[in-house]
Scaffold this motif. Structure first.
Motif, PDB file in Angstrom:
ATOM      1  N   GLU A 272      75.806  68.409  82.616  1.00 43.97           N
ATOM      2  CA  GLU A 272      75.671  68.481  84.073  1.00 43.97           C
ATOM      3  C   GLU A 272      75.379  69.910  84.524  1.00 43.97           C
ATOM      4  O   GLU A 272      76.052  70.850  84.106  1.00 43.97           O
ATOM      5  N   CYS A 273      74.380  70.051  85.385  1.00 42.88           N
ATOM      6  CA  CYS A 273      74.026  71.381  85.905  1.00 42.88           C
ATOM      7  C   CYS A 273      74.838  71.650  87.177  1.00 42.88           C
ATOM      8  O   CYS A 273      75.475  70.744  87.712  1.00 42.88           O
ATOM      9  N   PRO A 274      74.802  72.884  87.690  1.00 45.91           N
ATOM     10  CA  PRO A 274      75.596  73.164  88.894  1.00 45.91           C
ATOM     11  C   PRO A 274      75.158  72.387  90.138  1.00 45.91           C
ATOM     12  O   PRO A 274      75.850  72.408  91.151  1.00 45.91           O
ATOM     13  N   HIS A 275      74.019  71.683  90.075  1.00 47.13           N
ATOM     14  CA  HIS A 275      73.617  70.845  91.205  1.00 47.13           C
ATOM     15  C   HIS A 275      74.114  69.405  91.049  1.00 47.13           C
ATOM     16  O   HIS A 275      73.721  68.522  91.810  1.00 47.13           O
ATOM     17  N   GLY A 276      74.922  69.174  90.020  1.00 49.52           N
ATOM     18  CA  GLY A 276      75.517  67.854  89.861  1.00 49.52           C
ATOM     19  C   GLY A 276      74.637  66.848  89.134  1.00 49.52           C
ATOM     20  O   GLY A 276      74.925  65.656  89.129  1.00 49.52           O
ATOM     21  N   THR A 277      73.554  67.321  88.510  1.00 53.29           N
ATOM     22  CA  THR A 277      72.680  66.403  87.771  1.00 53.29           C
ATOM     23  C   THR A 277      73.011  66.457  86.284  1.00 53.29           C
ATOM     24  O   THR A 277      73.147  67.535  85.724  1.00 53.29           O
ATOM     25  N   LEU A 278      73.110  65.301  85.688  1.00 52.32           N
ATOM     26  CA  LEU A 278      73.338  65.215  84.247  1.00 52.32           C
ATOM     27  C   LEU A 278      71.946  65.247  83.591  1.00 52.32           C
ATOM     28  O   LEU A 278      71.195  64.283  83.660  1.00 52.32           O
ATOM     29  N   HIS A 279      71.610  66.402  82.984  1.00 50.42           N
ATOM     30  CA  HIS A 279      70.269  66.568  82.393  1.00 50.42           C
ATOM     31  C   HIS A 279      70.289  66.206  80.910  1.00 50.42           C
ATOM     32  O   HIS A 279      71.132  66.704  80.161  1.00 50.42           O
ATOM     33  N   ALA A 280      69.313  65.411  80.489  1.00 54.02           N
ATOM     34  CA  ALA A 280      69.235  65.010  79.082  1.00 54.02           C
ATOM     35  C   ALA A 280      68.924  66.209  78.190  1.00 54.02           C
ATOM     36  O   ALA A 280      68.150  67.086  78.558  1.00 54.02           O
ATOM     37  N   GLN A 330      63.511  64.883  91.364  1.00 51.47           N
ATOM     38  CA  GLN A 330      63.584  66.176  90.673  1.00 51.47           C
ATOM     39  C   GLN A 330      64.854  66.922  91.124  1.00 51.47           C
ATOM     40  O   GLN A 330      65.169  66.958  92.307  1.00 51.47           O
ATOM     41  N   CYS A 331      65.576  67.481  90.179  1.00 49.43           N
ATOM     42  CA  CYS A 331      66.806  68.200  90.528  1.00 49.43           C
ATOM     43  C   CYS A 331      66.460  69.530  91.192  1.00 49.43           C
ATOM     44  O   CYS A 331      65.545  70.220  90.751  1.00 49.43           O
ATOM     45  N   PRO A 332      67.195  69.907  92.248  1.00 48.76           N
ATOM     46  CA  PRO A 332      66.887  71.177  92.932  1.00 48.76           C
ATOM     47  C   PRO A 332      67.018  72.411  92.032  1.00 48.76           C
ATOM     48  O   PRO A 332      66.512  73.470  92.376  1.00 48.76           O
ATOM     49  N   CYS A 333      67.676  72.280  90.884  1.00 46.73           N
ATOM     50  CA  CYS A 333      67.808  73.438  89.992  1.00 46.73           C
ATOM     51  C   CYS A 333      66.467  73.808  89.356  1.00 46.73           C
ATOM     52  O   CYS A 333      66.300  74.917  88.859  1.00 46.73           O
ATOM     53  N   GLY A 334      65.510  72.868  89.385  1.00 50.07           N
ATOM     54  CA  GLY A 334      64.168  73.167  88.884  1.00 50.07           C
ATOM     55  C   GLY A 334      63.955  72.875  87.414  1.00 50.07           C
ATOM     56  O   GLY A 334      62.864  73.081  86.898  1.00 50.07           O
ATOM     57  N   ARG A 335      64.984  72.420  86.719  1.00 53.42           N
ATOM     58  CA  ARG A 335      64.824  72.136  85.291  1.00 53.42           C
ATOM     59  C   ARG A 335      63.977  70.873  85.096  1.00 53.42           C
ATOM     60  O   ARG A 335      64.114  69.908  85.843  1.00 53.42           O
ATOM     61  N   GLY A 336      63.146  70.916  84.059  1.00 54.74           N
ATOM     62  CA  GLY A 336      62.257  69.771  83.811  1.00 54.74           C
ATOM     63  C   GLY A 336      62.893  68.701  82.945  1.00 54.74           C
ATOM     64  O   GLY A 336      62.223  67.768  82.531  1.00 54.74           O
TER      65      GLY A 336
HETATM   66 ZN   LIG Z   1      69.710  70.383  87.663  1.00 57.76          ZN
END
Ligand SMILES: [Zn+2]
Length: 468
Positions: A272-280, A330-336
């Protein structure tokens, strides 16, 4: 001067430890993890497919078990679409065909796979694969401003193994600046002392089972503890994370909480990133979500994972037993990196009497636990004894009779009105062998057998050992 020398010596040792642990492979894995996350989604997708093709090529050349499956799907003319037709690999198949799928020779680490009780198998890893496991988790730590040399406290189960592997593992923990506080059967009784040890050690990260961290959070709340030191994030792994746990932990420690989705046999699958998205963790696993057959109405599907790095024991389209959804936003953190939501175990259902309809347990458990008085959260669990029946188990001494009545009321409100809801007082909740504490005991083959580790694989991200 002496102190400076000691610090320097310790630094060297730690570097040596890092090398011993993951050798050079870690450097490549780490570099790739740093590079991929900021690529646009389409590039990430294409690259991951290249890694998958490379793995499949390798497996095709040397593995009869998978060769047949790839042939059936038309290898080598196999694109992403056709890969969806490759037969999935179940946990029971892994146990039955272990000797055909992989070799145990040269394994540095072994991690248990899931499966129903009795069908577990140790998945062998070499150090290189372990390096890929670590890179995913450490990248996740980095998202929260924590570097590989920062102190970490682990609240995880006892290690399995003989004295030699245990000693080496302990030495390794020390070398990389980790302290492991084992979560075993005495953990809950000793939570006050454990909270004190964590405070003294002042870690940058607390990494552990939600049920264990939540117990410590309860102690801190009762003490009126105020956060201090350098704690940046609490990473929860190895068990489902309920909303009540997340909230209480965040409040008690005064720091954010991140979830890691991973397991022993596959490594870090999402963070999970600091924007609350669980990134694969695309560099380590290729995740797919398939619709279950038989008239499934839910939005979520079954999560399949292809381990991209473990060539000793390949896992291709492996059934994790978890339900999930890919998020398209798309997560606001910008990660792809793709965004995932894990929705619980596919096997965790409540079955109503009459219609016999199966309801995903999570949809009832979340509101039920959240509506309980805060003091009782973590002291109540749900056992689905028979069809149409739930027993709300409460730990002895944690609730007054008025509170017990409240538990029944909440239970009746949340579960179907036709459900038979009962409160049962139990001495205490025993932790299972891995140190986990399940808050839901599903119906199994019409019997509610006591939880065993083999069965408890049926919680998200829940193989016997978390990725690290
Ligand atoms: Zn993110």
């Amino acid at each position: 001067v002496n102190a400076a020398r000691a610090t320097q010596a310790l630094g060297h040792l730690r570097q040596a430890g890092g090398r011993w642990l993951v050798e050079n492979a870690f450097r490549d894995a780490w570099a790739l993890h740093q590079n991929t996350e900021w690529c646009p989604q389409e590039i990430v997708r294409d690259r991951q497919w290249e890694w998958t093709r490379a793995l499949l090529q390798d497996v095709y050349n040397g593995n009869l078990f998978y060769k047949r499956r790839l042939d059936e799907a038309g290898w080598p003319a196999l694109d992403r679409e056709a890969f969806n037709c490759v037969r999935t690999t179940s946990q029971n198949e892994i146990a039955i065909h272990a000797a055909k799928i992989g070799s145990q020779r040269g394994a540095e680490v072994r991690r248990s796979s899931g499966g129903s009780a009795g069908s577990r198998v140790a998945i062998p890893l070499d150090r290189e694969t372990y390096g890929w496991y670590m890179a995913g988790t450490w990248r996740g730590f980095g998202w929260w401003g924590v570097g590989p040399a920062d102190p970490v406290v682990l609240l995880l189960g006892h290690r399995a193994g003989n004295w030699r592997t245990t000693l080496t593992a302990r030495a390794k923990d020390w070398l990389v600046n980790w302290r492991r506080i084992p979560v075993g059967d005495r953990f809950d009784a000793e939570a006050v002392e454990i909270a004190h040890r964590i405070e003294c050690y002042a870690p940058a990260i607390l990494y552990g089972y939600p049920s264990a961290v939540h117990r410590v959070a309860g102690v801190l709340r009762d003490k009126g503890w105020r956060p201090r030191g350098r704690l940046r994030v609490i990473v929860l792994t190895g068990e489902p994370v309920y909303a009540f746990q997340r909230k209480a932990i965040q409040e008690a420690f005064g720091c954010p909480v991140a979830e890691e989705y991973g397991c022993g046999e596959l490594g870090c699958m999402a963070f999970e990133c600091p924007h609350g998205t669980l990134h694969a963790t695309v560099e380590n696993v290729f995740l797919q979500i398939v619709r279950p057959s038989n008239g499934w109405s839910g939005e979520e599907g079954l999560i399949l994972a292809t381990q991209l790095r473990n060539k000793m024991f390949p896992l291709i389209r492996y059934e994790t037993g978890d339900l999930g959804i890919f998020k398209t936003r798309q997560c606001p953190c910008g990660r792809g990196l793709p965004a995932l939501q894990v929705c619980g175990r596919a096997s965790d259902h409540l079955i109503a009497s009459g219609s016999g309809a199966a309801i995903p347990a999570r949809t009832k458990l979340e509101p039920f636990f959240s509506l309980l008085p805060e003091r009782l959260q973590g002291r109540v669990r749900v056992a689905h004894r028979t069809i149409g029946t739930v027993h709300l188990e409460v730990e002895r001494g944690s609730a007054s009779s008025a509170e017990l009545a409240r538990v029944v009321d909440v239970g009746k409100d949340v579960f179907h009105p036709d459900w038979h809801v009962r409160v049962v007082t139990v001495e205490r909740f025993p932790r299972i062998m891995s140190g986990k504490l399940p808050y839901f005991l599903p119906l199994r083959d019409g019997l509610n057998s006591p939880p065993e580790d083999g069965a408890i694989i049926k919680t998200p991200g829940s193989a016997l050992t978390p990725p690290i």
